[in-house]
Design a protein around this motif. Structure first.
Motif, PDB file in Angstrom:
ATOM      1  N   GLY A   6       1.395  -0.619  -5.018  1.00 16.91           N
ATOM      2  CA  GLY A   6       1.676  -2.043  -4.845  1.00 16.91           C
ATOM      3  C   GLY A   6       0.914  -2.653  -3.685  1.00 16.91           C
ATOM      4  O   GLY A   6       0.460  -3.803  -3.757  1.00 16.91           O
ATOM      5  N   VAL A   7       0.741  -1.899  -2.595  1.00 18.16           N
ATOM      6  CA  VAL A   7       0.008  -2.410  -1.430  1.00 18.16           C
ATOM      7  C   VAL A   7      -1.454  -2.661  -1.798  1.00 18.16           C
ATOM      8  O   VAL A   7      -2.031  -3.705  -1.455  1.00 18.16           O
ATOM      9  CB  VAL A   7       0.115  -1.431  -0.245  1.00 18.16           C
ATOM     10  N   HIS A   8      -2.062  -1.722  -2.501  1.00 18.26           N
ATOM     11  CA  HIS A   8      -3.459  -1.912  -2.920  1.00 18.26           C
ATOM     12  C   HIS A   8      -3.593  -3.106  -3.855  1.00 18.26           C
ATOM     13  O   HIS A   8      -4.554  -3.891  -3.746  1.00 18.26           O
ATOM     14  CB  HIS A   8      -3.983  -0.643  -3.593  1.00 18.26           C
ATOM     15  N   LEU A   9      -2.656  -3.266  -4.774  1.00 18.15           N
ATOM     16  CA  LEU A   9      -2.715  -4.408  -5.693  1.00 18.15           C
ATOM     17  C   LEU A   9      -2.507  -5.722  -4.952  1.00 18.15           C
ATOM     18  O   LEU A   9      -3.070  -6.759  -5.340  1.00 18.15           O
ATOM     19  CB  LEU A   9      -1.669  -4.244  -6.803  1.00 18.15           C
ATOM     20  N   ALA A  10      -1.712  -5.701  -3.873  1.00 13.12           N
ATOM     21  CA  ALA A  10      -1.523  -6.914  -3.070  1.00 13.12           C
ATOM     22  C   ALA A  10      -2.833  -7.314  -2.385  1.00 13.12           C
ATOM     23  O   ALA A  10      -3.174  -8.511  -2.323  1.00 13.12           O
ATOM     24  CB  ALA A  10      -0.426  -6.692  -2.026  1.00 13.12           C
TER      25      ALA A  10
END
Length: 368
Positions: free
Chosen positions: A352-356
């Motif tokens: 999720g952090v990378h997608l953010a």
């Protein structure tokens, strides 16, 4: 013929026919102004070519094994992408001075955040924790970081020429360093430390190699190699064919022209994205990361040397240096990537952090 043989025959037929049709659409549409209906047909051919490319890439990967399969797909896409960039720069003149930079940076953000984040999330949903080899993935991330800094960050701070631009000697150094570093990584990945780039089981052991009896034959593999190249040429060419429509839509919506580069990069990288997600669904997250980071590495390591040679004949400046906003996003990507890689295991949160970060890149491209 039993049911499974019938299904395989149907799959083979459409994965051969669709790339040929997509390539034909490319030939018929190249250099022409397309009607909305024609654009829709080309876009449909592009989507079919993407799916066919993923199928043929998986056949090749099954035959040659990891990490060779992911390397073949990454290099094939990048070579065709570089040819497209050079063609556009030669035809576009001085107005394309930032095209190489924008395309390469978009590829880095899409692969290192979009594909990595999506793969980690799919792998974590499948197995609660996505497991990969920290040694191999860390080496790949370090190589991507070095290549990106040498080619996209340093030009902003050098004083050999005004603006975010290398002098000829500096550009030559960056080109040679990029090519040598990429070649060294490929040697480590495929020969000296191949075990660092193999998929792992949930308890951290290398997955067993496929049964040789179940591998595709030489004829099927040769056909897939040919059709993969045809499909990738069609993907990149059809993306170029629909780009004027994308540009018109972007302009009508009042968005910056840099959005066009992001859209085209997304289209070109679709085969790798789908291949990475399918690998993650089969609990082969290391293969997904090989694809993502290998594509980012190839995009820089092959583009910069070719652009350096091409710049001899190009008119106008060649702006490679990133602006402040993009440098912040690149630095954030490197820091978060390192924190993700070190444990060798990732949960939904890391994905999720990378997608953010990827979403921030897309949003800032639309609203800088």
């Amino acid at each position: 013929m039993n049911a499974s043989a019938t299904v395989r025959a149907l799959v083979t037929q459409w994965t051969v026919a669709v790339p040929v049709i997509a390539a034909l659409a490319l030939v018929l549409s190249w250099g022409r102004t397309l009607s909305p209906f024609a654009v829709a047909l080309v876009a449909l051919c592009l989507a079919g070519a993407v799916l066919a490319a993923v199928h043929h890439a998986e056949v090749i990967a099954h035959r040659v094994g990891d990490p060779y399969g992911s390397l073949i797909l990454a290099v094939a896409v990048t070579v065709i992408e570089v040819a497209l960039i050079v063609t556009l720069m030669v035809d576009g003149g001085p107005e394309t001075s930032t095209l190489a930079r924008d395309t390469v940076f978009a590829a880095v953000m899409i692969t290192c955040n979009g594909i990595v984040g999506l793969s980690l999330m799919v792998g974590a949903v499948r197995s609660r924790v996505a497991v990969f080899n920290a040694e191999g993935t860390g080496a790949a991330l370090a190589t991507v970081t070095t290549l990106a800094t040498l080619s996209l960050v340093l030009p902003t701070f050098t004083i050999g020429k005004p603006g975010p631009e290398f002098s000829p000697a500096q550009l030559g150094f960056a080109a040679v360093a990029s090519l040598l570093l990429y070649g060294l990584f490929v040697a480590v990945q495929t020969v000296r430390h191949r075990e660092y780039f193999l998929p792992l089981t949930q308890d951290g052991r290398p997955r067993e190699e496929a049964d040789p009896a179940a591998l595709p034959g030489r004829g099927a593999t040769t056909l897939s190699v040919v059709m993969l190249l045809v499909a990738l040429v069609a993907v990149v060419g059809d993306a170029k064919a629909v780009s004027p429509t994308v540009e018109s839509g972007v302009e009508a919506a009042g968005m910056p022209q840099s959005v066009v580069g992001v859209v085209i990069a997304l289209l070109v990288l679709l085969p790798e994205t789908l291949a990475a997600v399918r690998a993650a669904r089969r609990e082969r997250v290391q293969t997904s990361l090989n694809l993502a980071l290998g594509s980012a590495m190839a995009s820089i390591g092959l583009t910069i040397p070719v652009i350096a040679l091409t710049s001899i004949w190009l008119d106008g400046p060649l702006h490679l240096g990133l602006g402040a906003t993009h440098m912040v996003l690149l630095a954030l990507t490197v820091v978060v990537g390192a924190l993700t890689v070190v444990p060798g295991r990732a949960t939904l949160l890391q994905g999720g952090v990378h997608l953010a970060i990827f979403a921030a890149f897309v949003f800032l491209a639309i609203s800088p």
